[in-house]
Design a protein around this motif. Structure first.
Motif, mmCIF file in Angstrom:
data_model
loop_
_atom_site.group_PDB
_atom_site.id
_atom_site.type_symbol
_atom_site.label_atom_id
_atom_site.label_comp_id
_atom_site.label_asym_id
_atom_site.label_seq_id
_atom_site.Cartn_x
_atom_site.Cartn_y
_atom_site.Cartn_z
ATOM 1 N N CYS A 138 0.837 -1.213 0.000
ATOM 2 C CA CYS A 138 0.000 0.000 0.000
ATOM 3 C C CYS A 138 0.869 1.258 0.000
ATOM 4 O O CYS A 138 0.615 2.227 -0.743
ATOM 5 N N VAL A 139 1.902 1.259 0.851
ATOM 6 C CA VAL A 139 2.800 2.420 0.916
ATOM 7 C C VAL A 139 3.510 2.628 -0.421
ATOM 8 O O VAL A 139 3.641 3.765 -0.933
ATOM 9 N N LEU A 140 3.981 1.548 -1.024
ATOM 10 C CA LEU A 140 4.656 1.649 -2.316
ATOM 11 C C LEU A 140 3.698 2.170 -3.398
ATOM 12 O O LEU A 140 4.087 2.983 -4.263
ATOM 13 N N ILE B 158 1.089 4.104 -2.932
ATOM 14 C CA ILE B 158 0.838 5.528 -2.681
ATOM 15 C C ILE B 158 2.023 6.365 -3.182
ATOM 16 O O ILE B 158 1.868 7.414 -3.821
ATOM 17 N N GLY B 159 3.242 5.867 -2.906
ATOM 18 C CA GLY B 159 4.425 6.593 -3.373
ATOM 19 C C GLY B 159 4.493 6.648 -4.893
ATOM 20 O O GLY B 159 4.836 7.687 -5.488
ATOM 21 N N ALA B 160 4.186 5.535 -5.547
ATOM 22 C CA ALA B 160 4.208 5.499 -7.020
ATOM 23 C C ALA B 160 3.176 6.459 -7.597
ATOM 24 O O ALA B 160 3.446 7.177 -8.591
ATOM 25 N N CYS B 161 1.976 6.489 -7.003
ATOM 26 C CA CYS B 161 0.929 7.398 -7.486
ATOM 27 C C CYS B 161 1.368 8.862 -7.330
ATOM 28 O O CYS B 161 1.158 9.712 -8.220
ATOM 29 N N GLY B 162 1.987 9.160 -6.200
ATOM 30 C CA GLY B 162 2.480 10.523 -5.993
ATOM 31 C C GLY B 162 3.542 10.910 -6.998
ATOM 32 O O GLY B 162 3.560 12.044 -7.510
ATOM 33 N N TRP B 163 4.436 9.990 -7.312
ATOM 34 C CA TRP B 163 5.505 10.271 -8.294
ATOM 35 C C TRP B 163 4.905 10.502 -9.672
ATOM 36 O O TRP B 163 5.301 11.419 -10.387
ATOM 37 N N PHE C 124 10.633 8.491 10.219
ATOM 38 C CA PHE C 124 10.239 7.247 9.562
ATOM 39 C C PHE C 124 10.885 6.036 10.254
ATOM 40 O O PHE C 124 10.236 5.006 10.471
#
Length: 521
Positions: A19-21, A23-28, A64
């Motif tokens: 899930c965290v990955l 979210i990070g990919a979507c933000g990028w 973190f």
């Protein structure tokens, strides 16, 4: 259960990371497509914020790391909590001493088999109850008893078929649930269990020996629940105990009927003791060879309102098994002492004391209280004990008998020759009288071997300074032989059957009347 929970936590961690990955990919992607990163970089360069950005980056990295550490600690605490809960659940479902399943788990397993059972039973329960376990605890202590229980558990596990379950239900009661592979296999397993448990257990240089009685019940779908199956096995086990212990019995519906009848009799017995339905009967004891009345033996009779006059064999065993024997014995003794006050002062009354009563440290005081209450002199009372009482606890018996003799009460060893280690007990304890069992007296005129044994008992008694009473004399031939060998006293139907007080009063009245003078021819 614990393995499943550990697996679920592992799956949860992977899900969170994905899930965290994502979210990070979507933000990028958003930053690249809408040139957010370019505008952000231009803003930083225009305002010289690079150092501040690096500070924020490293502070965020530290936060973190802290969050990750806290998350891992929380995960670890959750795993430990689940492991502890799993251990607690396992402990709650297993016996702490032996490691076997406990009653709760065993009932669950029976219920699972019952729910899956078809028209033909495919499983059976063996209820195993240890014989002679209490003397091990009493003589060697609870540590020895625990050693025996653990050894029994190991032996049951060694005999347990595949997919079977062994359990300790509590105390000295065990059980096995096995798949049914034919009645012959079930019988062989039950016999193997009895033989295995009967083997000695070595403990601190001692050989501890117990036995086992097994009750067997089939698991059928029509049974209401698992408790019904276990109850059926218990009924079968009880029947095995009744038939002599050290054996196995398979449940039959007639056993339930018999147990219900016994339960009714037990309830009636409790009420009868309280209401006085059980009363003392008296059997004459005479001096030999002249037949002069010297005393009576007190015997219990139950005037049952529906079944009539019941002999001791029909209710005394139940009284002993249910713990009612002490109350019954003391009530009979009290009534007998009250009756004997009206009789000639030379007459003695002999009462039986059950083996269970010798476990009562206050036995002597209770008897003294009854003698004091009724006013009967102690020298008129004779207490009869069997060798079973001595075997259970010799030291307790020695202390009690010595205290009674110090009061003036006489002590007789009853049914001599039918128990254990008789000569040893005669040497260790000081008795006043030996009573020769009726099984010897019945056959003295028909068996030379029995006659020699009785003669030896009489001579042994005389050499120790004891008097002898022969029970069960029913013929003049037996009387003449016993008198000729030197037996001191006798009782039996030849002299009179057990009788209630009013008949005993009449007998004493007749014996005290002067004989009528002969008329001249």
């Amino acid at each position: 259960m614990a393995e499943k929970r550990r697996g679920s936590w592992g799956e949860g961690e992977l899900y969170d990371a994905l899930c965290v990955l994502m979210i990070g990919a979507c933000g990028w992607i958003i930053g690249v497509q809408f040139q957010v990163f370019a505008a952000f970089n231009a803003f930083i360069l225009a305002h010289a914020l690079s150092d501040h950005l690096m500070l924020g980056f490293f502070m965020g990295l530290a936060m973190f790391a802290v969050s990750l550490r806290k998350s891992l600690q929380l995960r670890r605490a959750m795993r430990e909590r689940d492991a502890t809960a799993a251990r607690a659940e396992a402990i709650a479902r297993h016996d702490a001493l032996t490691g076997l399943a406990n009653r709760r788990l065993f009932l669950e397993v029976i219920e699972a088999h019952r729910a899956e059972a078809g028209p033909v039973p495919t499983a059976a329960v063996l209820l195993v109850d240890l014989d002679r376990f209490k003397p091990v605890n009493d003589l060697y202590g609870h540590a020895a008893g625990n050693a025996v229980l653990c050894a029994v558990a190991d032996r049951l596990n060694a005999l347990l078929p595949q997919r079977g379950v062994a359990a300790r239900l509590g105390g000295d009661e065990f059980a096995m649930l096995v798949n049914l592979e034919g009645s012959d296999a079930l019988a062989r397993l039950a016999q193997a269990v009895i033989a295995s448990i009967s083997g000695p257990v070595l403990w601190k240089g001692n050989e501890l020996k117990v036995g086992a009685t097994v009750g067997v019940a089939l698991v059928a779908r029509e049974d209401a629940d698992a408790e019904v199956v276990l109850h059926a096995a218990d009924l079968a086990m009880y029947q095995g105990k009744k038939d002599g212990r050290g054996t196995f019995r398979v449940f039959k519906s007639a056993m339930d009927v018999e147990l219900r009848a016994r339960a009714q009799l037990e309830g009636a017995l409790r009420a009868a003791i309280q209401s006085g339905e059980i009363e003392p009967f008296y059997q004459p004891v005479v001096a030999l060879p002249g037949r002069d009345l010297i005393g009576v033996e007190v015997l219990a009779r139950w005037r049952h309102p529906e079944r009539g006059l019941l002999a001791p064999a029909q209710f005394i065993p139940i009284a002993e098994e249910t713990g009612l024997i002490a109350d019954l014995s003391y009530r009979l003794l009290r009534q007998a002492c009250l009756d004997a006050r009206d009789w000639p002062a030379h007459l003695q009354i002999a009462v039986n004391i059950a083996p269970q009563q010798f476990q009562d440290a206050w036995l002597c005081e209770r008897i003294l209280a009854i003698l004091t209450e009724t006013g009967l002199p102690p020298h008129r009372l004779e207490v009869e004990i069997t060798e079973t009482a001595l075997v259970q606890d010799l030291e307790a018996a020695r202390t009690t008998l010595t205290s009674l003799q110090n009061l003036g009460v006489r002590i007789a060893l009853d049914d001599f020759g039918t128990g254990y280690s008789s000569l040893y007990h005669l040497r260790e304890l000081k008795f006043d009288k030996l009573k020769i069992d009726r099984s010897y007296v019945d056959t003295i005129t028909m068996s030379d071997e029995r006659a020699k044994l009785v003669d030896a008992i009489i001579k042994l008694s005389a050499s120790l300074g004891l008097v002898t009473t022969a029970e069960g004399i029913e013929s003049d031939a037996s009387l003449d032989w016993l008198a000729g060998q030197g037996c001191d006293f006798g009782q039996g139907y030849l002299f009179g059957a057990p009788m209630p007080k009013d008949e005993m009063d009449s007998l004493l009245t007749r014996s005290s009347e002067p004989a009528e003078p002969r008329k001249a021819a």
